[in-house]
Design a protein around this motif. Structure first.
Motif, mmCIF file in Angstrom:
data_model
loop_
_atom_site.group_PDB
_atom_site.id
_atom_site.type_symbol
_atom_site.label_atom_id
_atom_site.label_comp_id
_atom_site.label_asym_id
_atom_site.label_seq_id
_atom_site.Cartn_x
_atom_site.Cartn_y
_atom_site.Cartn_z
ATOM 1 N N ARG A 14 0.831 -1.202 0.000
ATOM 2 C CA ARG A 14 0.000 0.000 0.000
ATOM 3 C C ARG A 14 0.867 1.254 0.000
ATOM 4 N NH1 ARG A 14 -3.574 -3.007 3.429
ATOM 5 N NH2 ARG A 14 -2.584 -2.132 5.290
ATOM 6 N N ARG A 15 1.986 1.197 0.768
ATOM 7 C CA ARG A 15 2.892 2.348 0.805
ATOM 8 C C ARG A 15 3.511 2.596 -0.572
ATOM 9 N NH1 ARG A 15 6.093 1.127 6.530
ATOM 10 N NH2 ARG A 15 4.375 1.752 7.920
ATOM 11 N N LEU A 16 3.905 1.504 -1.246
ATOM 12 C CA LEU A 16 4.477 1.646 -2.582
ATOM 13 C C LEU A 16 3.459 2.241 -3.548
ATOM 14 C CD1 LEU A 16 6.470 -1.714 -2.935
ATOM 15 C CD2 LEU A 16 7.426 0.600 -2.852
ATOM 16 N N ALA A 17 2.218 1.771 -3.433
ATOM 17 C CA ALA A 17 1.157 2.288 -4.306
ATOM 18 C C ALA A 17 0.926 3.767 -4.051
ATOM 19 C CB ALA A 17 -0.133 1.502 -4.079
ATOM 20 N N PHE A 18 0.961 4.166 -2.768
ATOM 21 C CA PHE A 18 0.765 5.573 -2.426
ATOM 22 C C PHE A 18 1.869 6.432 -3.030
ATOM 23 C CE2 PHE A 18 1.735 9.189 0.342
ATOM 24 C CZ PHE A 18 0.526 9.855 0.310
ATOM 25 N N VAL A 19 3.113 5.956 -2.956
ATOM 26 C CA VAL A 19 4.235 6.696 -3.528
ATOM 27 C C VAL A 19 4.072 6.842 -5.032
ATOM 28 C CG1 VAL A 19 6.724 6.638 -3.966
ATOM 29 C CG2 VAL A 19 5.842 6.043 -1.703
ATOM 30 N N ALA A 20 3.615 5.744 -5.665
ATOM 31 C CA ALA A 20 3.426 5.782 -7.117
ATOM 32 C C ALA A 20 2.368 6.797 -7.501
ATOM 33 C CB ALA A 20 3.032 4.398 -7.627
ATOM 34 N N VAL A 21 1.231 6.780 -6.789
ATOM 35 C CA VAL A 21 0.142 7.713 -7.087
ATOM 36 C C VAL A 21 0.590 9.147 -6.875
ATOM 37 C CG1 VAL A 21 -2.138 8.503 -6.384
ATOM 38 C CG2 VAL A 21 -1.689 6.054 -6.615
ATOM 39 N N ALA A 22 1.309 9.397 -5.782
ATOM 40 C CA ALA A 22 1.784 10.753 -5.502
ATOM 41 C C ALA A 22 2.745 11.228 -6.581
ATOM 42 C CB ALA A 22 2.473 10.792 -4.132
ATOM 43 N N SER A 23 3.612 10.327 -7.021
ATOM 44 C CA SER A 23 4.574 10.689 -8.063
ATOM 45 C C SER A 23 3.867 11.010 -9.366
ATOM 46 C CB SER A 23 5.569 9.539 -8.289
ATOM 47 O OG SER A 23 6.291 9.263 -7.102
ATOM 48 N N LEU A 24 2.894 10.169 -9.726
ATOM 49 C CA LEU A 24 2.151 10.417 -10.965
ATOM 50 C C LEU A 24 1.353 11.706 -10.882
ATOM 51 C CD1 LEU A 24 0.891 6.797 -11.743
ATOM 52 C CD2 LEU A 24 2.674 8.072 -12.938
ATOM 53 N N ALA A 25 0.797 11.998 -9.717
ATOM 54 C CA ALA A 25 0.038 13.243 -9.551
ATOM 55 C C ALA A 25 0.944 14.446 -9.738
ATOM 56 C CB ALA A 25 -0.614 13.277 -8.167
ATOM 57 N N ALA A 26 2.158 14.363 -9.170
ATOM 58 C CA ALA A 26 3.112 15.461 -9.322
ATOM 59 C C ALA A 26 3.487 15.654 -10.779
ATOM 60 C CB ALA A 26 4.376 15.180 -8.494
ATOM 61 N N LEU A 27 3.659 14.520 -11.497
ATOM 62 C CA LEU A 27 3.974 14.609 -12.913
ATOM 63 C C LEU A 27 2.822 15.226 -13.686
ATOM 64 C CD1 LEU A 27 5.718 11.166 -13.497
ATOM 65 C CD2 LEU A 27 6.786 13.416 -13.629
ATOM 66 N N GLY A 28 1.605 14.907 -13.281
ATOM 67 C CA GLY A 28 0.435 15.466 -13.942
ATOM 68 C C GLY A 28 0.376 16.964 -13.778
ATOM 69 N N VAL A 29 0.711 17.440 -12.577
ATOM 70 C CA VAL A 29 0.735 18.883 -12.338
ATOM 71 C C VAL A 29 1.782 19.534 -13.205
ATOM 72 C CG1 VAL A 29 1.255 20.667 -10.646
ATOM 73 C CG2 VAL A 29 -0.159 18.720 -9.996
ATOM 74 N N ALA A 30 2.953 18.917 -13.299
ATOM 75 C CA ALA A 30 4.025 19.483 -14.114
ATOM 76 C C ALA A 30 3.614 19.526 -15.574
ATOM 77 C CB ALA A 30 5.302 18.650 -13.956
ATOM 78 N N ALA A 31 2.973 18.445 -16.042
ATOM 79 C CA ALA A 31 2.544 18.413 -17.433
ATOM 80 C C ALA A 31 1.490 19.472 -17.692
ATOM 81 C CB ALA A 31 1.995 17.029 -17.781
ATOM 82 N N GLY A 32 0.592 19.676 -16.724
ATOM 83 C CA GLY A 32 -0.451 20.681 -16.878
ATOM 84 C C GLY A 32 0.130 22.074 -16.967
ATOM 85 N N THR A 33 1.204 22.319 -16.195
ATOM 86 C CA THR A 33 1.851 23.616 -16.233
ATOM 87 C C THR A 33 2.453 23.872 -17.603
ATOM 88 O OG1 THR A 33 2.349 23.474 -13.880
ATOM 89 C CG2 THR A 33 3.632 25.041 -15.164
ATOM 90 N N ALA A 34 3.047 22.795 -18.186
ATOM 91 C CA ALA A 34 3.685 22.951 -19.484
ATOM 92 C C ALA A 34 2.657 23.167 -20.582
ATOM 93 C CB ALA A 34 4.533 21.721 -19.796
ATOM 94 N N ALA A 35 1.450 22.635 -20.361
ATOM 95 C CA ALA A 35 0.425 22.714 -21.404
ATOM 96 C C ALA A 35 -0.378 23.999 -21.298
ATOM 97 C CB ALA A 35 -0.499 21.504 -21.327
ATOM 98 N N ALA A 36 0.313 25.123 -21.192
ATOM 99 C CA ALA A 36 -0.372 26.412 -21.145
ATOM 100 C C ALA A 36 -0.967 26.698 -22.518
ATOM 101 C CB ALA A 36 0.621 27.505 -20.747
ATOM 102 N N HIS A 37 -1.826 27.686 -22.611
ATOM 103 C CA HIS A 37 -2.449 27.992 -23.880
ATOM 104 C C HIS A 37 -2.929 29.436 -23.899
ATOM 105 C CE1 HIS A 37 -5.801 26.862 -21.256
ATOM 106 N NE2 HIS A 37 -6.559 27.641 -22.003
ATOM 107 N N ALA A 38 -3.332 29.872 -25.086
ATOM 108 C CA ALA A 38 -3.905 31.203 -25.263
ATOM 109 C C ALA A 38 -5.304 31.019 -25.845
ATOM 110 C CB ALA A 38 -3.030 32.024 -26.206
ATOM 111 N N GLU A 39 -6.244 31.835 -25.416
ATOM 112 C CA GLU A 39 -7.611 31.663 -25.897
ATOM 113 C C GLU A 39 -8.315 33.006 -26.054
ATOM 114 O OE1 GLU A 39 -9.687 30.817 -21.530
ATOM 115 O OE2 GLU A 39 -9.314 29.150 -22.903
ATOM 116 N N VAL A 40 -9.441 32.975 -26.778
ATOM 117 C CA VAL A 40 -10.215 34.185 -27.033
ATOM 118 C C VAL A 40 -11.701 33.864 -26.927
ATOM 119 C CG1 VAL A 40 -10.143 33.736 -29.531
ATOM 120 C CG2 VAL A 40 -10.685 36.037 -28.702
#
Length: 239
Positions: A11-37
């Protein structure tokens, strides 16, 4: 080690994996900025329409200082007036659009402003190719226009238009003189026009960023799998 301890470690390993993936998701979201109108009246041939633009901040070290916009066919630079913008920002006409900027915004602050357009053209969609310049000189190019529903890495702000209102007609161009050109060299304005080298570079940068994220995700998952396999073997050997 008994079964309950093994399950606890898994369970601890799974928690670490989920936390790591969540952090990566945040980083990817930051990179995926955009412009809109968006538009106050998104209909073809609509008059005195307010267009509101948002350019999301991408840099962690610099603020947005200027935006260069190439207007779509049917909207002349002298048909645009500034309605709202960050404090001390000004709009200046360019040969094919306008530039808006001023003191650099705080790092991480999105650039939001609005303009009034005398009349929208009779089109189904309008693309506003945009170059974002940061206080450190970095330029983000939102200049790609998707075709046939395909996705692009650096899409230009795109405004979808509804059919014109009954009786709407194209008004005559303004008799006002041509706007004073921007003092910034026009070559920089033309850089907003998509070209093969620019698009290739954008795609390469996006691919590199995506590849890095995927590689890290794969490594995290591999570590989780290896850890789970090791605990299962240890438990089996102990039994």
């Amino acid at each position: 080690m008994n079964g309950s301890h093994i399950r606890l470690h898994l369970r601890r390993l799974a928690f670490v994996a989920v936390a790591s993936l969540a952090a990566l998701g945040v980083a990817a979201g930051t990179a995926a900025a955009h412009a809109e109108v968006t538009a106050s009246d998104p209909r073809a041939l609509a008059e005195n329409v307010t267009l509101s633009f948002t350019s999301e901040a991408e840099s962690d070290t610099a603020g947005i200082a200027e935006l260069r916009v190439v207007l779509p066919k049917g909207i002349a630079p002298d048909a645009v007036t500034l309605k709202d913008a960050p404090e001390e920002w000004k709009l200046t006409a360019t040969p094919d659009g306008y530039a808006i900027g001023g003191p650099a915004l705080a790092t991480g602050t999105d650039a939001e402003y609005s303009i009034t357009v005398r009349q929208l053209p009779d089109e189904k969609s309008l693309a506003f190719k945009t170059l974002e310049t940061y206080s450190d000189g970095t330029i983000s190019r939102w200049i790609e226009v998707p075709t046939s529903g395909e996705k692009v890495d650096n899409p230009a702000p795109l405004l979808e238009l509804k059919a014109a209102a009954p009786g709407a007609r194209l008004i005559a161009p303004s008799p006002t003189p041509s706007p004073t050109p921007s003092t910034v060299p026009s070559a920089q304005v033309l850089a907003a026009t998509p070209s093969a080298p620019v698009e290739a570079a954008s795609a390469e940068e996006a691919g590199s960023s995506t590849g890095t994220v995927v590689g890290v995700v794969a490594a995290v998952l591999l570590l989780v799998a290896a850890g789970a396999f090791w605990w299962m073997r240890r438990n089996s050997g102990g039994a």
